[in-house]
Design an enzyme around this catalytic site. Structure first.
Site, PDB file in Angstrom:
ATOM      1  CB  THR A 125      -0.879   0.043   1.270  1.00 21.43           C
ATOM      2  OG1 THR A 125      -0.001   0.115   2.403  1.00 21.43           O
ATOM      3  CG2 THR A 125      -1.770  -1.165   1.380  1.00 21.43           C
ATOM      4  CG  ASP A 140      16.033   1.089   0.459  1.00 20.82           C
ATOM      5  OD1 ASP A 140      14.844   0.756   0.480  1.00 20.82           O
ATOM      6  OD2 ASP A 140      16.682   1.395   1.493  1.00 20.82           O
ATOM      7  CG  ASP A 182      18.362  -1.864   1.211  1.00 23.83           C
ATOM      8  OD1 ASP A 182      18.311  -2.253   2.405  1.00 23.83           O
ATOM      9  OD2 ASP A 182      17.516  -2.196   0.356  1.00 23.83           O
TER      10      ASP A 182
HETATM   11  N1  URA Z   1      13.031   5.370   0.002  1.00 25.19           N
HETATM   12  C1  URA Z   1      14.274   5.205  -0.476  1.00 25.19           C
HETATM   13  O1  URA Z   1      15.174   4.837   0.257  1.00 25.19           O
HETATM   14  N2  URA Z   1      14.495   5.464  -1.780  1.00 25.19           N
HETATM   15  C2  URA Z   1      13.534   5.880  -2.619  1.00 25.19           C
HETATM   16  O2  URA Z   1      13.810   6.105  -3.791  1.00 25.19           O
HETATM   17  C3  URA Z   1      12.235   6.028  -2.093  1.00 25.19           C
HETATM   18  C4  URA Z   1      12.005   5.784  -0.782  1.00 25.19           C
END
Ligand code: URA
Length: 209
Positions: free
Chosen positions: A108, A200, A203
């Site tokens: 979602t 991300d 990450d």
């Molecule tokens: N969160 C992230 O870490 N990267 C994105 O591009 C969007 C949300």
């Protein structure tokens, strides 16, 4: 864009470009985020009010400028917010810290809260909420709404990258909270990632992918 400050300092833009590069290592990414957060913090606090304090320099008395009011509160939106928080605390070591734990439901894209801890006197402090990525803005707005419910009255939001869709949603939900960002990117993709973005942030920062 109304209510949005883009921090276009050349050092910020240069460091951000290295962070975006997919070949940048986890260690370098983390170090750059720490460095860039100092520069972003400098801009987001640029208009803080000052008062004066009587001190004695080795040469004599002086009314010296000092920050007015209670110490700042930095609110980290977990987990990626911690990457910005560290550098900001290097610059303002006396700041108080709030943590808001939210994860994105991958279906979602809604923000689900799993942790909240903040100073009890938020109403007396400037609160600067931090999260590197303003994507859908669901996490940032949920975190800030929680801080406001807990008493915060003067709130700013600081991120590294923002998507136009996220900014629009944020402005609708929180029209009085200014946004500070190093860049506004092109768009969000179908799974809520910023394009071109940097991937991300959590990450990239912690090497979890
Ligand atoms: N969160 C992230 O870490 N990267 C994105 O591009 C969007 C949300």
């Amino acid at each position: 864009m109304d209510g949005v400050t883009v921090i276009d300092h050349p050092l910020v833009q240069h460091k951000l470009s290295i962070m975006r590069d997919k070949n940048t290592s986890t260690g370098a990414f983390r170090l750059l985020l720490r460095e860039i957060s100092l520069l972003l913090c400098y801009e987001v606090t640029r208009d803080l009010e000052l008062t004066t304090k009587s001190i004695e320099t080795p040469m004599g008395p002086m009314d010296a400028p000092t920050l007015k009011g209670k110490k700042l509160c930095f609110a980290s939106i977990l987990r990626a917010g911690n990457g910005l928080l560290e550098g900001m605390l290097d610059l303002v070591p006396s700041a108080r810290v709030a943590h808001v734990g939210l994860y994105r439901d991958h279906k979602t894209l809604e923000a689900i809260e799993y942790y909240y801890k903040a100073p009890t006197d938020l109403q007396d402090r400037l609160v600067i909420a931090v999260d590197p990525m303003l994507a859908t803005s669901n996490s940032a707005t949920a975190a800030i709404e929680k801080l406001i419910e807990s008493g915060a009255k003067d709130v700013r939001f600081l991120c590294l990258l923002a998507a136009p869709e996220g900014i629009r949603n944020f402005r609708e939900r929180l029209p009085n909270v200014p946004i500070y960002t190093a860049a506004i990117d092109d768009h969000l993709n179908e799974v809520g990632y910023i394009v071109p973005g940097l991937g991300d942030a959590g990450d990239r920062m912690y090497g979890t992918k």
